[in-house]
Enzyme design. Structure first.
Site, PDB file in Angstrom:
ATOM      1  N   SER A 131       0.928  -1.639   0.150  1.00  0.00           N
ATOM      2  CA  SER A 131       0.221   0.286  -0.211  1.00  0.00           C
ATOM      3  C   SER A 131       0.404   0.992   0.318  1.00  0.00           C
ATOM      4  O   SER A 131       2.177   0.998   0.316  1.00  0.00           O
ATOM      5  CB  SER A 131      -0.767   0.363   1.327  1.00  0.00           C
ATOM      6  OG  SER A 131      -1.480   1.147   1.254  1.00  0.00           O
ATOM      7  N   TYR A 144      -1.081  -1.467  10.447  1.00  0.00           N
ATOM      8  CA  TYR A 144      -1.780  -1.941   9.542  1.00  0.00           C
ATOM      9  C   TYR A 144      -0.319  -1.367   8.511  1.00  0.00           C
ATOM     10  O   TYR A 144       0.250  -2.100   7.621  1.00  0.00           O
ATOM     11  CB  TYR A 144      -3.019  -1.075   8.844  1.00  0.00           C
ATOM     12  CG  TYR A 144      -3.262  -1.540   7.618  1.00  0.00           C
ATOM     13  CD1 TYR A 144      -3.431  -2.504   6.964  1.00  0.00           C
ATOM     14  CD2 TYR A 144      -3.099  -0.340   6.773  1.00  0.00           C
ATOM     15  CE1 TYR A 144      -3.616  -2.341   5.158  1.00  0.00           C
ATOM     16  CE2 TYR A 144      -3.359   0.167   5.035  1.00  0.00           C
ATOM     17  CZ  TYR A 144      -3.608  -1.828   4.939  1.00  0.00           C
ATOM     18  OH  TYR A 144      -3.675  -2.071   3.614  1.00  0.00           O
TER      19      TYR A 144
HETATM   20  N1  LIG Z   1      -8.743  -0.705  -0.927  1.00  0.00           N
HETATM   21  C1  LIG Z   1      -8.034  -0.171  -0.319  1.00  0.00           C
HETATM   22  O1  LIG Z   1      -8.270   1.585  -0.626  1.00  0.00           O
HETATM   23  C2  LIG Z   1      -6.468  -0.622  -0.193  1.00  0.00           C
HETATM   24  C3  LIG Z   1      -5.246   0.771  -0.485  1.00  0.00           C
HETATM   25  C4  LIG Z   1      -3.901  -0.026  -0.757  1.00  0.00           C
HETATM   26  C5  LIG Z   1      -3.287  -1.335   0.360  1.00  0.00           C
HETATM   27  N2  LIG Z   1      -4.948  -1.694  -0.296  1.00  0.00           N
HETATM   28  C6  LIG Z   1      -4.543  -3.687   0.084  1.00  0.00           C
HETATM   29  O2  LIG Z   1      -5.179  -4.367  -0.823  1.00  0.00           O
HETATM   30  C7  LIG Z   1      -4.951  -5.578  -0.685  1.00  0.00           C
HETATM   31  C8  LIG Z   1      -6.242  -6.108  -0.875  1.00  0.00           C
HETATM   32  O3  LIG Z   1      -7.499  -5.732  -0.550  1.00  0.00           O
HETATM   33  P1  LIG Z   1      -8.868  -5.235  -0.827  1.00  0.00           P
HETATM   34  O4  LIG Z   1      -8.967  -3.415  -0.772  1.00  0.00           O
HETATM   35  O5  LIG Z   1      -8.956  -5.608  -1.647  1.00  0.00           O
HETATM   36  O6  LIG Z   1     -10.313  -5.578   0.080  1.00  0.00           O
HETATM   37  P2  LIG Z   1     -10.822  -6.925  -0.106  1.00  0.00           P
HETATM   38  O7  LIG Z   1     -12.143  -6.133  -0.938  1.00  0.00           O
HETATM   39  O8  LIG Z   1     -11.334  -6.141   1.513  1.00  0.00           O
HETATM   40  O9  LIG Z   1     -10.190  -7.652  -0.149  1.00  0.00           O
HETATM   41  C9  LIG Z   1      -9.691  -8.171   0.944  1.00  0.00           C
HETATM   42  C10 LIG Z   1      -9.751 -10.075   0.426  1.00  0.00           C
HETATM   43  O10 LIG Z   1      -8.805 -10.129   1.842  1.00  0.00           O
HETATM   44  C11 LIG Z   1      -9.545 -11.252   1.577  1.00  0.00           C
HETATM   45  N3  LIG Z   1      -9.273 -11.758   3.328  1.00  0.00           N
HETATM   46  C12 LIG Z   1      -9.115 -11.178   4.442  1.00  0.00           C
HETATM   47  N4  LIG Z   1      -8.954 -12.018   5.515  1.00  0.00           N
HETATM   48  C13 LIG Z   1      -8.415 -13.069   5.509  1.00  0.00           C
HETATM   49  C14 LIG Z   1      -7.832 -14.058   5.930  1.00  0.00           C
HETATM   50  N5  LIG Z   1      -7.862 -14.044   7.784  1.00  0.00           N
HETATM   51  N6  LIG Z   1      -7.990 -14.810   5.847  1.00  0.00           N
HETATM   52  C15 LIG Z   1      -8.055 -14.925   4.628  1.00  0.00           C
HETATM   53  N7  LIG Z   1      -8.223 -14.435   3.300  1.00  0.00           N
HETATM   54  C16 LIG Z   1      -8.552 -13.330   3.988  1.00  0.00           C
HETATM   55  C17 LIG Z   1     -10.486 -11.496   1.642  1.00  0.00           C
HETATM   56  O11 LIG Z   1     -11.164 -12.827   2.001  1.00  0.00           O
HETATM   57  P3  LIG Z   1     -12.343 -13.686   2.895  1.00  0.00           P
HETATM   58  O12 LIG Z   1     -13.262 -12.080   2.959  1.00  0.00           O
HETATM   59  O13 LIG Z   1     -13.187 -14.506   0.808  1.00  0.00           O
HETATM   60  O14 LIG Z   1     -11.272 -13.915   3.590  1.00  0.00           O
HETATM   61  C18 LIG Z   1     -10.615 -10.817   0.566  1.00  0.00           C
HETATM   62  O15 LIG Z   1     -10.525 -11.466  -0.687  1.00  0.00           O
HETATM   63  C19 LIG Z   1      -4.984  -5.442   0.884  1.00  0.00           C
HETATM   64  O16 LIG Z   1      -3.589  -6.383   1.603  1.00  0.00           O
HETATM   65  C20 LIG Z   1      -4.754  -4.638   1.084  1.00  0.00           C
HETATM   66  O17 LIG Z   1      -4.264  -3.901   2.936  1.00  0.00           O
HETATM   67  C21 LIG Z   1      -5.902  -1.543  -0.471  1.00  0.00           C
END
Ligand SMILES: NC(=O)c1ccc[n+]([C@@H]2O[C@H](COP(=O)([O-])OP(=O)(O)OC[C@H]3O[C@@H](n4cnc5c(N)ncnc54)[C@H](OP(=O)(O)O)[C@@H]3O)[C@@H](O)[C@H]2O)c1
Length: 260
Positions: A131, A144
Protein backbone atom coordinates in the site's frame (compact mmCIF):
# COMPACT_ATOMS: atom_id res chain seq x y z
CA UNK A 1 0.22 -20.23 -17.44
CA UNK A 2 -1.24 -20.59 -13.97
CA UNK A 3 -1.58 -18.15 -11.04
CA UNK A 4 -2.36 -18.58 -7.37
CA UNK A 5 -4.22 -15.55 -6.00
CA UNK A 6 -4.88 -14.91 -2.31
CA UNK A 7 -7.66 -12.47 -1.45
CA UNK A 8 -9.34 -13.56 -4.69
CA UNK A 9 -12.89 -13.27 -3.35
CA UNK A 10 -12.99 -9.46 -3.30
CA UNK A 11 -11.52 -6.15 -4.41
CA UNK A 12 -8.04 -6.01 -5.91
CA UNK A 13 -7.41 -9.79 -5.80
CA UNK A 14 -10.71 -10.52 -7.52
CA UNK A 15 -9.98 -7.96 -10.26
CA UNK A 16 -6.50 -9.43 -10.78
CA UNK A 17 -8.24 -12.80 -11.27
CA UNK A 18 -10.49 -11.25 -13.96
CA UNK A 19 -7.51 -9.56 -15.66
CA UNK A 20 -5.47 -12.77 -15.75
CA UNK A 21 -8.46 -14.83 -16.92
CA UNK A 22 -8.88 -12.35 -19.79
CA UNK A 23 -5.25 -13.01 -20.75
CA UNK A 24 -5.91 -16.78 -20.82
CA UNK A 25 -4.30 -17.68 -17.49
CA UNK A 26 -5.54 -20.63 -15.44
CA UNK A 27 -6.31 -19.71 -11.85
CA UNK A 28 -6.15 -21.10 -8.35
CA UNK A 29 -8.27 -18.81 -6.21
CA UNK A 30 -8.22 -18.63 -2.45
CA UNK A 31 -10.12 -16.79 0.27
CA UNK A 32 -12.45 -17.67 3.12
CA UNK A 33 -15.77 -16.98 1.41
CA UNK A 34 -16.63 -20.31 -0.17
CA UNK A 35 -19.76 -19.02 -1.94
CA UNK A 36 -17.82 -16.35 -3.80
CA UNK A 37 -15.07 -18.84 -4.63
CA UNK A 38 -17.66 -21.18 -6.15
CA UNK A 39 -19.29 -18.33 -8.11
CA UNK A 40 -15.90 -17.34 -9.54
CA UNK A 41 -15.08 -20.93 -10.44
CA UNK A 42 -18.37 -21.18 -12.30
CA UNK A 43 -17.73 -17.90 -14.09
CA UNK A 44 -14.14 -18.68 -15.12
CA UNK A 45 -14.89 -22.32 -15.96
CA UNK A 46 -12.41 -25.02 -16.90
CA UNK A 47 -8.94 -24.68 -15.46
CA UNK A 48 -10.07 -22.79 -12.35
CA UNK A 49 -9.46 -24.31 -8.94
CA UNK A 50 -10.60 -22.95 -5.60
CA UNK A 51 -9.10 -23.53 -2.17
CA UNK A 52 -10.81 -22.17 0.92
CA UNK A 53 -8.15 -21.10 3.44
CA UNK A 54 -7.93 -19.01 6.61
CA UNK A 55 -4.60 -17.27 6.16
CA UNK A 56 -4.28 -16.10 9.77
CA UNK A 57 -3.59 -19.77 10.56
CA UNK A 58 -0.04 -20.82 9.60
CA UNK A 59 -1.06 -24.45 9.21
CA UNK A 60 -3.59 -23.34 6.58
CA UNK A 61 -0.90 -21.35 4.75
CA UNK A 62 1.39 -24.41 4.57
CA UNK A 63 -1.60 -26.55 3.51
CA UNK A 64 -2.32 -24.08 0.71
CA UNK A 65 1.28 -24.27 -0.47
CA UNK A 66 1.28 -28.10 -0.37
CA UNK A 67 -1.95 -28.24 -2.38
CA UNK A 68 -0.39 -25.99 -5.05
CA UNK A 69 3.17 -27.34 -5.09
CA UNK A 70 2.82 -29.88 -7.89
CA UNK A 71 0.61 -27.66 -10.05
CA UNK A 72 3.22 -25.70 -12.02
CA UNK A 73 2.31 -22.29 -10.68
CA UNK A 74 3.82 -19.43 -12.72
CA UNK A 75 2.55 -16.53 -10.62
CA UNK A 76 1.84 -15.87 -6.95
CA UNK A 77 -0.37 -12.90 -6.09
CA UNK A 78 -0.49 -12.05 -2.39
CA UNK A 79 -3.52 -9.76 -2.14
CA UNK A 80 -5.24 -10.96 1.06
CA UNK A 81 -5.08 -8.30 3.74
CA UNK A 82 -7.01 -5.85 5.87
CA UNK A 83 -6.64 -2.91 8.24
CA UNK A 84 -7.68 -2.10 11.80
CA UNK A 85 -8.52 1.49 12.69
CA UNK A 86 -8.02 3.08 16.11
CA UNK A 87 -5.47 4.27 18.64
CA UNK A 88 -2.85 1.60 19.29
CA UNK A 89 -3.76 1.16 23.00
CA UNK A 90 -7.48 0.80 22.16
CA UNK A 91 -7.50 -1.67 19.28
CA UNK A 92 -8.06 -5.33 20.10
CA UNK A 93 -4.79 -7.24 20.46
CA UNK A 94 -6.20 -10.54 19.17
CA UNK A 95 -7.62 -8.87 16.03
CA UNK A 96 -4.34 -7.13 15.44
CA UNK A 97 -2.24 -10.30 15.78
CA UNK A 98 -4.66 -11.95 13.37
CA UNK A 99 -4.11 -9.08 10.92
CA UNK A 100 -0.33 -9.37 11.26
CA UNK A 101 -0.63 -13.10 10.51
CA UNK A 102 -2.59 -12.40 7.30
CA UNK A 103 -0.77 -9.25 6.10
CA UNK A 104 2.75 -10.31 7.03
CA UNK A 105 3.19 -13.96 8.05
CA UNK A 106 1.09 -15.62 5.33
CA UNK A 107 2.62 -13.37 2.64
CA UNK A 108 6.13 -14.05 3.99
CA UNK A 109 5.66 -17.84 3.98
CA UNK A 110 4.11 -18.01 0.50
CA UNK A 111 6.66 -15.60 -0.99
CA UNK A 112 9.59 -17.64 0.37
CA UNK A 113 8.25 -21.05 -0.67
CA UNK A 114 7.21 -19.99 -4.18
CA UNK A 115 10.38 -17.94 -4.68
CA UNK A 116 12.44 -21.08 -3.99
CA UNK A 117 10.43 -23.01 -6.60
CA UNK A 118 10.60 -20.17 -9.13
CA UNK A 119 14.36 -19.78 -8.67
CA UNK A 120 14.94 -23.50 -9.33
CA UNK A 121 13.41 -23.11 -12.79
CA UNK A 122 14.49 -19.48 -13.23
CA UNK A 123 11.02 -18.20 -14.04
CA UNK A 124 7.92 -16.99 -12.25
CA UNK A 125 6.18 -13.86 -11.08
CA UNK A 126 5.37 -12.63 -7.58
CA UNK A 127 2.99 -9.72 -7.02
CA UNK A 128 2.83 -8.57 -3.40
CA UNK A 129 0.09 -6.12 -2.50
CA UNK A 130 1.42 -3.55 -0.02
CA UNK A 131 0.00 0.00 0.00
CA UNK A 132 1.10 3.59 -0.18
CA UNK A 133 0.89 3.16 3.62
CA UNK A 134 4.09 1.14 3.25
CA UNK A 135 6.08 4.35 2.76
CA UNK A 136 4.88 5.99 5.99
CA UNK A 137 4.09 5.76 9.68
CA UNK A 138 0.33 5.61 10.17
CA UNK A 139 -1.13 6.94 13.40
CA UNK A 140 -4.67 5.54 13.96
CA UNK A 141 -3.90 2.65 11.59
CA UNK A 142 -0.47 2.03 13.10
CA UNK A 143 -0.11 -1.72 12.82
CA UNK A 144 -1.68 -1.79 9.33
CA UNK A 145 0.84 0.80 8.08
CA UNK A 146 3.66 -1.08 9.81
CA UNK A 147 2.55 -4.34 8.15
CA UNK A 148 2.63 -2.68 4.72
CA UNK A 149 6.10 -1.22 5.43
CA UNK A 150 7.18 -4.84 5.99
CA UNK A 151 5.68 -6.02 2.70
CA UNK A 152 7.23 -3.13 0.76
CA UNK A 153 10.74 -3.50 2.22
CA UNK A 154 10.73 -7.32 2.00
CA UNK A 155 9.67 -7.25 -1.66
CA UNK A 156 12.21 -4.59 -2.67
CA UNK A 157 14.99 -6.51 -0.90
CA UNK A 158 14.07 -9.69 -2.78
CA UNK A 159 13.98 -7.73 -6.04
CA UNK A 160 17.56 -6.55 -5.46
CA UNK A 161 18.71 -10.10 -4.62
CA UNK A 162 17.16 -11.35 -7.86
CA UNK A 163 18.78 -8.53 -9.84
CA UNK A 164 22.21 -9.49 -8.44
CA UNK A 165 21.70 -13.04 -9.68
CA UNK A 166 20.46 -11.93 -13.12
CA UNK A 167 17.40 -13.99 -12.32
CA UNK A 168 14.42 -14.14 -14.64
CA UNK A 169 12.11 -14.40 -11.63
CA UNK A 170 10.17 -11.13 -11.27
CA UNK A 171 8.75 -9.55 -8.13
CA UNK A 172 6.64 -6.39 -8.00
CA UNK A 173 5.20 -4.67 -4.97
CA UNK A 174 1.90 -2.90 -5.53
CA UNK A 175 1.36 0.27 -3.48
CA UNK A 176 -2.08 1.74 -4.13
CA UNK A 177 -3.70 4.68 -2.39
CA UNK A 178 -7.47 4.46 -1.75
CA UNK A 179 -9.18 1.80 -3.88
CA UNK A 180 -12.91 1.23 -4.06
CA UNK A 181 -13.16 -2.24 -2.43
CA UNK A 182 -14.52 -3.74 0.76
CA UNK A 183 -11.36 -2.63 2.61
CA UNK A 184 -12.93 0.44 4.25
CA UNK A 185 -16.05 -1.46 5.35
CA UNK A 186 -13.91 -4.01 7.10
CA UNK A 187 -11.70 -1.33 8.71
CA UNK A 188 -14.83 0.71 9.57
CA UNK A 189 -13.63 3.95 7.95
CA UNK A 190 -14.57 6.40 5.18
CA UNK A 191 -12.36 7.42 2.27
CA UNK A 192 -10.32 10.59 2.81
CA UNK A 193 -9.52 10.92 -0.92
CA UNK A 194 -11.43 9.81 -4.01
CA UNK A 195 -10.74 6.12 -4.57
CA UNK A 196 -9.66 4.54 -7.87
CA UNK A 197 -11.29 1.39 -9.19
CA UNK A 198 -9.86 -2.04 -8.37
CA UNK A 199 -10.11 -2.93 -12.09
CA UNK A 200 -7.68 -0.11 -12.93
CA UNK A 201 -5.33 -1.10 -10.10
CA UNK A 202 -5.32 -4.75 -11.22
CA UNK A 203 -4.45 -3.89 -14.84
CA UNK A 204 -1.79 -1.39 -13.75
CA UNK A 205 -0.18 -3.90 -11.36
CA UNK A 206 0.00 -6.65 -13.98
CA UNK A 207 1.44 -4.26 -16.56
CA UNK A 208 4.23 -3.29 -14.15
CA UNK A 209 4.82 -6.93 -13.16
CA UNK A 210 5.19 -8.07 -16.77
CA UNK A 211 7.51 -5.10 -17.45
CA UNK A 212 9.72 -6.30 -14.58
CA UNK A 213 9.21 -3.14 -12.49
CA UNK A 214 9.88 -3.46 -8.77
CA UNK A 215 7.26 -0.94 -7.73
CA UNK A 216 3.71 -0.31 -8.96
CA UNK A 217 2.17 2.90 -7.62
CA UNK A 218 -1.15 3.49 -9.38
CA UNK A 219 -2.92 6.90 -9.37
CA UNK A 220 -1.62 10.41 -8.92
CA UNK A 221 -2.62 10.58 -5.22
CA UNK A 222 -0.60 7.47 -4.44
CA UNK A 223 2.41 8.75 -6.41
CA UNK A 224 2.34 12.11 -4.59
CA UNK A 225 2.23 10.30 -1.20
CA UNK A 226 4.87 7.72 -2.09
CA UNK A 227 7.43 10.13 -3.51
CA UNK A 228 6.44 13.36 -1.72
CA UNK A 229 6.95 11.84 1.76
CA UNK A 230 10.73 11.71 1.16
CA UNK A 231 10.94 15.48 1.40
CA UNK A 232 9.05 15.93 4.69
CA UNK A 233 10.47 15.65 8.22
CA UNK A 234 8.95 12.55 9.86
CA UNK A 235 7.16 14.51 12.63
CA UNK A 236 5.39 16.73 10.10
CA UNK A 237 4.54 13.72 7.97
CA UNK A 238 3.15 11.85 11.01
CA UNK A 239 1.00 14.86 11.97
CA UNK A 240 -0.39 15.06 8.42
CA UNK A 241 -1.09 11.32 8.39
CA UNK A 242 -2.85 11.54 11.77
CA UNK A 243 -5.19 14.21 10.40
CA UNK A 244 -5.82 12.30 7.18
CA UNK A 245 -6.64 9.15 9.14
CA UNK A 246 -8.78 11.02 11.69
CA UNK A 247 -10.86 12.39 8.81
CA UNK A 248 -11.67 8.79 7.84
CA UNK A 249 -13.56 8.33 11.12
CA UNK A 250 -17.19 7.43 10.52
CA UNK A 251 -19.96 9.20 12.41
CA UNK A 252 -21.84 6.01 13.33
CA UNK A 253 -19.95 5.44 16.58
CA UNK A 254 -17.93 2.52 15.15
CA UNK A 255 -14.67 4.38 15.65
CA UNK A 256 -14.69 4.92 19.40
CA UNK A 257 -11.08 3.70 19.39
CA UNK A 258 -9.93 7.15 18.21
CA UNK A 259 -11.77 9.28 20.77
CA UNK A 260 -9.94 10.82 23.71
N1 LIG B 1 -8.70 -0.79 -0.80
C1 LIG B 1 -7.72 0.04 -0.53
O1 LIG B 1 -7.93 1.26 -0.37
C2 LIG B 1 -6.32 -0.50 -0.44
C3 LIG B 1 -5.25 0.41 -0.54
C4 LIG B 1 -3.97 -0.06 -0.46
C5 LIG B 1 -3.72 -1.40 -0.28
N2 LIG B 1 -4.76 -2.28 -0.17
C6 LIG B 1 -4.45 -3.70 0.04
O2 LIG B 1 -5.04 -4.45 -1.00
C7 LIG B 1 -5.20 -5.80 -0.56
C8 LIG B 1 -6.59 -6.27 -0.96
O3 LIG B 1 -7.57 -5.52 -0.26
P1 LIG B 1 -8.88 -4.98 -0.95
O4 LIG B 1 -8.80 -3.51 -0.97
O5 LIG B 1 -9.10 -5.72 -2.19
O6 LIG B 1 -9.94 -5.35 0.19
P2 LIG B 1 -11.13 -6.40 0.22
O7 LIG B 1 -12.08 -6.13 -0.87
O8 LIG B 1 -11.62 -6.35 1.62
O9 LIG B 1 -10.42 -7.81 -0.04
C9 LIG B 1 -9.64 -8.43 0.96
C10 LIG B 1 -9.37 -9.87 0.56
O10 LIG B 1 -8.53 -10.46 1.58
C11 LIG B 1 -9.09 -11.70 1.96
N3 LIG B 1 -8.83 -11.98 3.38
C12 LIG B 1 -9.01 -11.14 4.42
N4 LIG B 1 -8.76 -11.77 5.58
C13 LIG B 1 -8.43 -13.05 5.26
C14 LIG B 1 -8.06 -14.19 6.02
N5 LIG B 1 -8.03 -14.16 7.36
N6 LIG B 1 -7.77 -15.35 5.36
C15 LIG B 1 -7.83 -15.40 4.01
N7 LIG B 1 -8.17 -14.36 3.24
C16 LIG B 1 -8.46 -13.18 3.85
C17 LIG B 1 -10.59 -11.55 1.72
O11 LIG B 1 -11.18 -12.81 1.47
P3 LIG B 1 -12.34 -13.48 2.39
O12 LIG B 1 -13.19 -12.40 2.92
O13 LIG B 1 -13.01 -14.43 1.44
O14 LIG B 1 -11.56 -14.16 3.43
C18 LIG B 1 -10.64 -10.70 0.46
O15 LIG B 1 -10.58 -11.52 -0.68
C19 LIG B 1 -4.98 -5.80 0.95
O16 LIG B 1 -3.71 -6.35 1.21
C20 LIG B 1 -5.01 -4.32 1.32
O17 LIG B 1 -4.21 -4.03 2.42
C21 LIG B 1 -6.06 -1.86 -0.25
Amino acid sequence: MKALITGATSGIGKCIAYSLHKRGWELILTGRNENVLKELQKKFGKGTEIIKAELSDRKEVFRLYKLCKGKNIDMLVNSAGYGIFGKFDRTDLKDELNMIDVNITALHILTKLFLRDFKKRNSGYILNVASVAGFMTGPLLSSYYASKNYVLRLSLAIAEELRHENSDVKITVLCPGPVNTNFNNRAGVNFSAPPVSPEYVAEYALKKLFQGKWLAVPSLTAKVCAFGQRFLPYKILSAITYNVQYAKKTTDGKNRAVEK
